[in-house]
Scaffold this motif. Structure first.
Motif, PDB file in Angstrom:
ATOM      1  N   ARG A  23       1.065  -1.151   0.397  1.00 34.44           N
ATOM      2  CA  ARG A  23       0.137   0.245   0.053  1.00 34.44           C
ATOM      3  C   ARG A  23       1.119   1.544   0.358  1.00 34.44           C
ATOM      4  NH1 ARG A  23      -1.779   3.347   3.375  1.00 34.44           N
ATOM      5  NH2 ARG A  23      -1.060   2.975   5.496  1.00 34.44           N
ATOM      6  N   LEU A  24       1.895   1.210   1.071  1.00 36.98           N
ATOM      7  CA  LEU A  24       2.881   2.504   0.428  1.00 36.98           C
ATOM      8  C   LEU A  24       3.617   2.642  -0.331  1.00 36.98           C
ATOM      9  CD1 LEU A  24       4.036   1.872   4.396  1.00 36.98           C
ATOM     10  CD2 LEU A  24       2.875   4.097   3.733  1.00 36.98           C
ATOM     11  N   LEU A  25       3.623   1.785  -0.962  1.00 43.98           N
ATOM     12  CA  LEU A  25       4.696   1.623  -2.547  1.00 43.98           C
ATOM     13  C   LEU A  25       3.983   2.216  -3.757  1.00 43.98           C
ATOM     14  CD1 LEU A  25       6.983   0.450  -4.397  1.00 43.98           C
ATOM     15  CD2 LEU A  25       6.188  -1.870  -4.228  1.00 43.98           C
ATOM     16  N   ASN A  26       2.226   1.616  -3.561  1.00 38.13           N
ATOM     17  CA  ASN A  26       1.640   1.809  -4.246  1.00 38.13           C
ATOM     18  C   ASN A  26       1.595   3.886  -4.176  1.00 38.13           C
ATOM     19  OD1 ASN A  26      -0.170   2.121  -6.542  1.00 38.13           O
ATOM     20  ND2 ASN A  26      -1.853   2.312  -4.816  1.00 38.13           N
ATOM     21  N   ARG A  27       1.168   4.062  -2.820  1.00 42.52           N
ATOM     22  CA  ARG A  27       0.971   5.695  -2.494  1.00 42.52           C
ATOM     23  C   ARG A  27       2.444   6.226  -2.960  1.00 42.52           C
ATOM     24  NH1 ARG A  27       0.680   7.316   3.402  1.00 42.52           N
ATOM     25  NH2 ARG A  27      -0.424   4.899   3.216  1.00 42.52           N
ATOM     26  N   GLU A  28       3.556   5.729  -2.653  1.00 46.72           N
ATOM     27  CA  GLU A  28       4.744   6.094  -3.120  1.00 46.72           C
ATOM     28  C   GLU A  28       5.135   6.911  -4.585  1.00 46.72           C
ATOM     29  OE1 GLU A  28       7.634   6.094   0.514  1.00 46.72           O
ATOM     30  OE2 GLU A  28       7.314   4.222  -0.198  1.00 46.72           O
ATOM     31  N   PHE A  29       4.387   5.456  -5.314  1.00 41.64           N
ATOM     32  CA  PHE A  29       4.515   4.891  -6.637  1.00 41.64           C
ATOM     33  C   PHE A  29       3.920   6.877  -7.095  1.00 41.64           C
ATOM     34  CE2 PHE A  29       2.892   4.325 -10.604  1.00 41.64           C
ATOM     35  CZ  PHE A  29       4.554   3.648 -11.488  1.00 41.64           C
TER      36      PHE A  29
END
Length: 96
Positions: A23-29
């Motif tokens: 989820r964090l990876l998606n948000r940061e991407f």
């Protein structure tokens, strides 16, 4: 039986941690940011699983921790960390 219960707890927590990291990876991407938070969450999950493993999870728990470490390596690679560095980071986090 205690080892099995602890292994189940580690597995559930590991899955939740992986889910949070994705989820964090998606948000940061999507925000075009370096995935610093996602990497940190992945490594924290490995560190927590390593600590549980050192407390004695038994065979099943050791397998679960191994699977979590493999998934962590994959997630780190997805954030752009080179293969050798991802392996090193996972090993170091597991030892902490």
């Amino acid at each position: 039986m205690k080892g099995v219960a602890v292994a189940g707890t580690v597995e559930v927590q590991g899955r939740l941690d992986q889910r949070e990291a994705v989820r964090l990876l998606n948000r940061e991407f999507l925000a075009a940011q370096e995935p610093v938070q996602a990497r940190a969450r992945v490594l924290r999950a490995v560190q927590e699983a390593g600590g549980a493993c050192r407390q004695g999870l038994g065979f099943s728990g050791t397998i679960v921790v191994s699977q979590l470490r493999t998934a962590a390596n994959d997630l780190l690679r997805a954030t752009g960390v080179p293969r050798d560095e991802a392996r090193r980071l996972v090993r170091e986090a597991a030892a902490d």
